[in-house]
Scaffold this motif. Structure first.
Motif, PDB file in Angstrom:
ATOM      1  N   GLU A  73       0.806  -1.222   0.000  1.00 50.82           N
ATOM      2  CA  GLU A  73       0.000   0.000   0.000  1.00 50.82           C
ATOM      3  C   GLU A  73       0.843   1.278   0.000  1.00 50.82           C
ATOM      4  N   ASP A  74       0.284   2.296  -0.585  1.00 54.78           N
ATOM      5  CA  ASP A  74       0.762   3.680  -0.441  1.00 54.78           C
ATOM      6  C   ASP A  74       2.185   3.919  -0.923  1.00 54.78           C
ATOM      7  N   LEU A  75       2.536   3.280  -2.018  1.00 53.66           N
ATOM      8  CA  LEU A  75       3.867   3.489  -2.598  1.00 53.66           C
ATOM      9  C   LEU A  75       3.733   3.842  -4.078  1.00 53.66           C
ATOM     10  N   LYS A  83      10.369  -2.692  -3.617  1.00 54.97           N
ATOM     11  CA  LYS A  83      10.296  -3.050  -2.188  1.00 54.97           C
ATOM     12  C   LYS A  83       9.266  -4.124  -1.895  1.00 54.97           C
ATOM     13  N   LYS A  84       8.259  -4.237  -2.732  1.00 51.97           N
ATOM     14  CA  LYS A  84       7.159  -5.147  -2.391  1.00 51.97           C
ATOM     15  C   LYS A  84       6.921  -6.224  -3.461  1.00 51.97           C
ATOM     16  N   VAL A  85       6.421  -5.799  -4.619  1.00 54.23           N
ATOM     17  CA  VAL A  85       5.827  -6.765  -5.544  1.00 54.23           C
ATOM     18  C   VAL A  85       6.860  -7.725  -6.148  1.00 54.23           C
ATOM     19  N   LEU A  86       8.018  -7.195  -6.543  1.00 50.80           N
ATOM     20  CA  LEU A  86       9.033  -8.094  -7.110  1.00 50.80           C
ATOM     21  C   LEU A  86       9.610  -9.005  -6.026  1.00 50.80           C
ATOM     22  N   LEU A  87       9.688  -8.471  -4.817  1.00 44.88           N
ATOM     23  CA  LEU A  87      10.132  -9.297  -3.683  1.00 44.88           C
ATOM     24  C   LEU A  87       9.127 -10.430  -3.437  1.00 44.88           C
ATOM     25  N   PHE A  88       7.849 -10.087  -3.369  1.00 45.46           N
ATOM     26  CA  PHE A  88       6.821 -11.119  -3.160  1.00 45.46           C
ATOM     27  C   PHE A  88       6.857 -12.150  -4.289  1.00 45.46           C
ATOM     28  N   GLU A  89       6.929 -11.655  -5.528  1.00 45.74           N
ATOM     29  CA  GLU A  89       6.938 -12.594  -6.664  1.00 45.74           C
ATOM     30  C   GLU A  89       8.118 -13.559  -6.550  1.00 45.74           C
ATOM     31  N   SER A  90       9.258 -13.044  -6.053  1.00 44.88           N
ATOM     32  CA  SER A  90      10.447 -13.904  -5.969  1.00 44.88           C
ATOM     33  C   SER A  90      10.260 -15.004  -4.914  1.00 44.88           C
ATOM     34  N   CYS A 272      -5.766   1.098 -17.485  1.00 43.65           N
ATOM     35  CA  CYS A 272      -5.960   0.556 -16.130  1.00 43.65           C
ATOM     36  C   CYS A 272      -6.197   1.694 -15.142  1.00 43.65           C
ATOM     37  N   PRO A 273      -7.385   2.296 -15.171  1.00 45.66           N
ATOM     38  CA  PRO A 273      -7.593   3.516 -14.394  1.00 45.66           C
ATOM     39  C   PRO A 273      -7.397   3.357 -12.882  1.00 45.66           C
ATOM     40  N   SER A 274      -7.918   2.290 -12.261  1.00 46.24           N
ATOM     41  CA  SER A 274      -7.774   2.157 -10.799  1.00 46.24           C
ATOM     42  C   SER A 274      -6.316   2.076 -10.397  1.00 46.24           C
ATOM     43  N   SER A 275      -5.559   1.262 -11.115  1.00 45.95           N
ATOM     44  CA  SER A 275      -4.139   1.094 -10.823  1.00 45.95           C
ATOM     45  C   SER A 275      -3.408   2.431 -10.981  1.00 45.95           C
ATOM     46  N   ASN A 276      -3.734   3.173 -12.018  1.00 41.01           N
ATOM     47  CA  ASN A 276      -3.091   4.470 -12.264  1.00 41.01           C
ATOM     48  C   ASN A 276      -3.420   5.473 -11.165  1.00 41.01           C
ATOM     49  N   PHE A 277      -4.620   5.384 -10.618  1.00 42.86           N
ATOM     50  CA  PHE A 277      -4.993   6.253  -9.491  1.00 42.86           C
ATOM     51  C   PHE A 277      -4.294   5.798  -8.221  1.00 42.86           C
ATOM     52  N   LYS A 278      -4.340   4.495  -7.970  1.00 44.29           N
ATOM     53  CA  LYS A 278      -3.897   3.998  -6.655  1.00 44.29           C
ATOM     54  C   LYS A 278      -2.385   4.125  -6.475  1.00 44.29           C
ATOM     55  N   ASN A 307      -7.544  -2.543  -5.318  1.00 43.78           N
ATOM     56  CA  ASN A 307      -7.106  -3.911  -5.022  1.00 43.78           C
ATOM     57  C   ASN A 307      -8.134  -4.958  -5.423  1.00 43.78           C
ATOM     58  N   ASN A 308      -8.859  -4.683  -6.506  1.00 40.04           N
ATOM     59  CA  ASN A 308      -9.881  -5.608  -7.021  1.00 40.04           C
ATOM     60  C   ASN A 308      -9.570  -5.971  -8.461  1.00 40.04           C
ATOM     61  N   LEU A 309     -10.279  -6.991  -8.948  1.00 46.23           N
ATOM     62  CA  LEU A 309     -10.233  -7.286 -10.394  1.00 46.23           C
ATOM     63  C   LEU A 309     -11.633  -7.058 -10.949  1.00 46.23           C
ATOM     64  N   ASP A 310     -12.173  -5.871 -10.659  1.00 49.02           N
ATOM     65  CA  ASP A 310     -13.592  -5.589 -10.880  1.00 49.02           C
ATOM     66  C   ASP A 310     -13.781  -4.654 -12.076  1.00 49.02           C
ATOM     67  N   VAL A 311     -14.299  -5.198 -13.156  1.00 50.89           N
ATOM     68  CA  VAL A 311     -14.432  -4.413 -14.383  1.00 50.89           C
ATOM     69  C   VAL A 311     -15.443  -3.273 -14.219  1.00 50.89           C
ATOM     70  N   PHE A 312     -16.403  -3.434 -13.327  1.00 52.95           N
ATOM     71  CA  PHE A 312     -17.378  -2.349 -13.095  1.00 52.95           C
ATOM     72  C   PHE A 312     -16.668  -1.119 -12.516  1.00 52.95           C
ATOM     73  N   CYS A 313     -15.739  -1.363 -11.564  1.00 52.05           N
ATOM     74  CA  CYS A 313     -14.939  -0.257 -11.009  1.00 52.05           C
ATOM     75  C   CYS A 313     -14.137   0.423 -12.113  1.00 52.05           C
ATOM     76  N   GLU A 314     -13.545  -0.395 -12.985  1.00 51.85           N
ATOM     77  CA  GLU A 314     -12.689   0.166 -14.048  1.00 51.85           C
ATOM     78  C   GLU A 314     -13.500   1.018 -15.013  1.00 51.85           C
ATOM     79  N   MET A 315     -14.687   0.535 -15.378  1.00 51.16           N
ATOM     80  CA  MET A 315     -15.523   1.299 -16.319  1.00 51.16           C
ATOM     81  C   MET A 315     -15.914   2.636 -15.691  1.00 51.16           C
TER      82      MET A 315
END
Ligand code: GUN
Ligand code: ZN
Length: 432
Positions: A73-75, A83-90, A272-278, A307-315
């Motif tokens: 969150e908040d990065l 710091k987070k996502v690539l570390l988690f993926e690894s 990807c509007p939500s991701s771009n906002f968040k 943090n959803n995969l919700d197409v309604f939010c994206e629209m």
């Protein structure tokens, strides 16, 4: 198998408004659309005026990141990755990545998404492909190619290994059932120059797409300029790899010249509007890109930045964001609905098969219940009801290729309790 949707209101981008009647599905295709079909069928689904729409198409997600929901969150983008996502993926194991993919696939189908394109991580893409094929959804999937380290991030690999594994995955999985492979060089900072050229050759040879991220964030662009002397899209163009094979997530910070390059190449833009906002990345110039005739589609990106995969939010957010930039009339509802259905099908090159509710097309369909408080009154603009009022709770039936995968909001493919249990335990082991 013959299934009849009786008395449904069809919403579809190719229609001027809506059409009301019966829709007959036979052997995976939409066979007839008429008023009062009285053929013998295996099953009748009573619509009573509920909406039958094309299954949603999300052209950019990451199934392997569903397990990281709420953990990063908040990065801003580069810190979030390093710091987070690539570390988690690894830290993923075959078990944790399977739990992540299943959770994501359930979320997609319960929310009415029937086709998606997903970028996976460096390892264990076989496991994800197995689950996608089990899920019955239409998926374009590829292993992330990362042969250059980003900052101090732990996730990268040898070029030769990345290419060999990609070719091996294409040969074993591409065009198996509803599955297609999409080569996934992660983004410019994590892929070496010569590797892009090699990837392009492989994509041409096997006739598959190249799925990547670009022009998402201003610090990323600065980094790309340091590495290549060019802006992202300009760099792709200079290598001669910017063609309609390229499917590019984000395109938030593209200048006029880059928009023109995207247009003339026929490349697909994955908004990807939500991701771009968040991630605080910015608002993509969707109005300008549509005006120039670019191919636009929609995706939630990963659950790690949404943090959803919700197409309604994206629209909804796609519409609201452009209104703030360009005025209330900037992006009409029908255009947003199109991006999430036919637009996605066009970007993925399968618009002759899916993306509208039309006789002859594959039966990828969603029945939306519209008799609840939230979508009332029924005299409203039907496209506005779907884009701005409806949500995942309105999804009654989801059908892919004529097969029902969600029935009255219940997933028929997976045992949901087990999926949740596995995800929770996989996430605890990964966080440890
Ligand atoms: N850029 C490179 N990798 C990623 C990723 O996983 N998510 C997002 N949003 N942007 C990226
Ligand atoms: Zn992404």
């Amino acid at each position: 198998v013959r299934i009849l949707f009786r008395d449904v209101v069809v919403l579809s981008s190719h229609l001027d408004g809506v059409w009301r009647g019966d829709v007959l599905v036979e052997d995976g295709r939409i066979q007839r659309m008429e008023k009062g079909i009285c053929e013998e069928v295996h099953r009748v689904i009573q619509g009573d005026g509920d909406y039958l729409i094309p299954g949603f198409v999300q052209t950019h997600i990451h199934l392997c990141q569903t397990l990281f929901r709420g953990l990063a969150e908040d990065l801003p983008l580069l810190d979030w990755l390093e710091k987070k996502v690539l570390l988690f993926e690894s830290k993923h194991t075959p078990d944790t990545i399977r739990a992540s993919a299943k959770l994501g696939l359930c979320e997609l189908m319960l929310g009415g998404t029937t086709t998606f394109m997903s970028m996976e991580t460096v390892r264990y893409t076989d496991v994800v492909l197995e689950e996608v094929s089990r899920s019955k959804l239409r998926g374009f999937v590829g292993k992330a190619i990362m042969d250059r380290q980003v900052g101090n991030a732990p996730l990268f690999e040898d070029t030769e290994k990345a290419i060999k594994e990609t070719v091996d995955l294409i040969e074993r999985w591409d065009k198996q059932g509803k599955l297609r492979y999409a080569i996934a060089p992660r983004f410019v900072p994590s892929v070496k120059h010569d590797t892009w050229l090699e990837i392009f050759k492989i994509a041409e040879h096997y006739d598959v797409f190249i799925h990547t991220h670009s022009s998402e964030n201003r610090d990323e662009i600065k980094l790309v300029e340091e590495l290549t002397g060019k802006r992202n899209v300009e760099y792709f163009d200079s290598m001669g790899i910017l063609t309609d094979r390229m499917k590019i997530a984000h395109c938030v910070w593209v200048d006029e010249q880059e928009i023109e390059m995207l247009r003339s190449s026929g490349a697909g833009v994955l908004h990807c509007p939500s991701s771009n906002f968040k991630l605080g990345s910015g608002i993509a110039p969707v109005v300008e890109m549509l005006r120039e005739g670019l191919n636009l589609s929609i995706g939630a990106d990963g659950a790690s930045c949404n943090n959803n995969l919700d197409v309604f939010c994206e629209m909804r957010l796609a519409g609201l964001a452009q209104k703030v930039r360009k005025g209330a009339d900037a992006l009409p509802v029908k255009e947003i609905f199109r991006m999430a259905t036919l637009g996605g099908a066009e970007v993925l090159g399968i618009a002759d098969e899916i993306g509208t509710v039309e006789v002859g097309k594959r039966a990828d369909l969603v029945l939306l219940g519209v008799k609840d408080v939230f979508t009332t009154p029924d005299t409203a603009n039907p496209y506005a009801r779907v884009v701005y009022s409806a949500g995942r709770g309105n999804v009654r039936i989801v059908m892919v290729d004529g097969e029902i995968v969600v029935e009255e909001g219940r997933c028929l493919v997976y045992d949901i309790d087990e999926v949740i249990r596995d995800a929770n335990s996989a996430c605890s082991s990964l966080v440890e």
